[in-house]
Design an enzyme around this catalytic site. Structure first.
Site, PDB file in Angstrom:
ATOM      1  CD  GLU A 151      -2.644   1.081   2.074  1.00 12.96           C
ATOM      2  OE1 GLU A 151      -3.306  -0.289   2.991  1.00 12.96           O
ATOM      3  OE2 GLU A 151      -3.292   2.406   2.355  1.00 12.96           O
ATOM      4  CG  ASP A 184      -6.165   4.804   1.514  1.00 13.92           C
ATOM      5  OD1 ASP A 184      -6.831   5.709   1.357  1.00 13.92           O
ATOM      6  OD2 ASP A 184      -5.878   4.106   2.703  1.00 13.92           O
ATOM      7  CG  HIS A 210      -7.572   0.784   2.085  1.00 13.02           C
ATOM      8  ND1 HIS A 210      -6.284   0.499   2.830  1.00 13.02           N
ATOM      9  CD2 HIS A 210      -8.469  -0.627   2.225  1.00 13.02           C
ATOM     10  CE1 HIS A 210      -6.482  -0.665   3.241  1.00 13.02           C
ATOM     11  NE2 HIS A 210      -7.762  -1.371   2.481  1.00 13.02           N
ATOM     12  NE  ARG A 216      -6.370   7.207   7.095  1.00 11.21           N
ATOM     13  CZ  ARG A 216      -5.439   6.969   7.112  1.00 11.21           C
ATOM     14  NH1 ARG A 216      -5.007   7.039   8.321  1.00 11.21           N
ATOM     15  NH2 ARG A 216      -5.194   5.972   6.643  1.00 11.21           N
ATOM     16  CD  GLU A 245      -7.985   2.388   5.641  1.00 10.60           C
ATOM     17  OE1 GLU A 245      -6.974   1.238   5.874  1.00 10.60           O
ATOM     18  OE2 GLU A 245      -6.606   2.743   4.974  1.00 10.60           O
TER      19      GLU A 245
HETATM   20 MN    MN Z   1      -5.834   2.586   3.274  1.00 16.46          MN
END
Ligand code: MN
Length: 293
Positions: A151, A184, A210, A216, A245
């Site tokens: 990732e 992500d 993600h 976030r 996430e």
């Molecule tokens: Mn992630």
């Protein structure tokens, strides 16, 4: 339709929690996938892992795993003892995943989470150590049928793999059908010149995905351009998992490790997080629908 998932720690301030409760909850809300922090598997008996797998099968949830590697097990360490300990630790986690039928691992799983102590600016020696380690780890992943996703994360969480380009180059060095690439949106927002171009660069090598906003929160709550993101996923014909996430609660291990210093939704009770999970699932379904060809 892509399989849609959620990370358990949307609800929980500590990494370990009542997994069974969240398997049931994710299914009830309508998700296909629930992602856990992988390390708690090491503390579970095989019987417990099998019982969680049976429950997940029963309610139609696939379990996937992620981790931020403890620096005591840094597989990119220049100290061979630490590196070798890290290889064994990650191999043990993969074997535990296999007991529960898990097939996907992601996260900062190729180096200790954070910047190495005494880092002098040249990441090549650490990268070489990490690649050497991964060639050993991936053999166990192959035996266990686990895809080990690299990732790309932002610069404050690793110095090794920050962009899609770096993740793809790393994966090429490992040369195994079981190495994967995960992108992500939260990290891409910090590191990529263009999120759409990064997704298109990964193309058919994108293994898993993600989602999370610039801060976030749940997709759709911040200022990321979700038309660009879902448009690019459609461009490459991405049919894999999309796991959201979000981290919205201050406090606990998660708030500390993810640097959440204020609640990002007002008064985050379990009921409110449930509502937010329903909202984000619906948002992602609508975006997929909008760009389905
Ligand atoms: Mn992630």
């Amino acid at each position: 339709m892509n399989k849609l998932g959620i990370f358990m720690n949307f609800w929980e301030k500590n990494w370990d929690a009542d997994h069974a409760k969240y398997i049931r909850k994710a299914a009830q809300i309508g998700f296909d996938v629930l992602e856990f922090q992988a390390q708690p598997l090491l503390e579970m008996t095989d019987e417990k892992i099998r019982s969680l797998k049976a429950l997940a099968d029963d309610v139609g949830i696939e379990l996937t795993y992620s981790l931020g590697l403890d620096r005591a097990y840094d597989v990119s360490s220049l100290d061979e003892n630490i590196r070798k300990g890290g290889v064994k630790y990650l191999q043990d986690i993969i074997r535990k995943m296999h007991i529960g039928g898990g097939t996907l691992l992601s996260g900062v799983s190729y180096a200790g989470w954070g910047t190495p102590d005494n880092f002098a600016g040249d990441k090549r020696p650490y990268l070489e150590q990490s690649i050497k380690s991964m060639r050993e780890i991936i053999k166990v992943a192959e035996e266990c049928g686990v895809t080990y996703c690299v990732e790309a994360v932002n610069r404050f969480e690793t110095c090794l793999i920050n962009t899609a380009r770096e993740a793809l180059d790393y994966a090429s060095e490992i040369d195994s059908p079981n190495i994967g690439v995960l992108l992500d949106t939260y990290h891409m927002n910090i590191e990529e010149n263009s999120i759409g171009d990064a997704i298109r660069l990964a193309g058919d090598r994108l293994t898993s995905f993600h989602t999370g906003e610039n801060n976030r929160t749940a997709p759709g709550r911040g200022h990321l351009d979700w038309d660009e993101i879902f448009g690019a996923l459609a461009d490459i014909g991405y049919s894999g998992r999309i796991v959201s996430e979000p981290f919205v609660m201050a406090g606990g291990e998660v708030g500390r490790d993810i640097h959440v210093y204020r609640d990002l939704i007002a008064d985050p009770t379990e009921e409110k997080i449930d509502e937010e999970a329903k909202y984000l699932l619906n948002f992602e379904k609508e975006m997929i629908q909008k760009y389905s060809k």
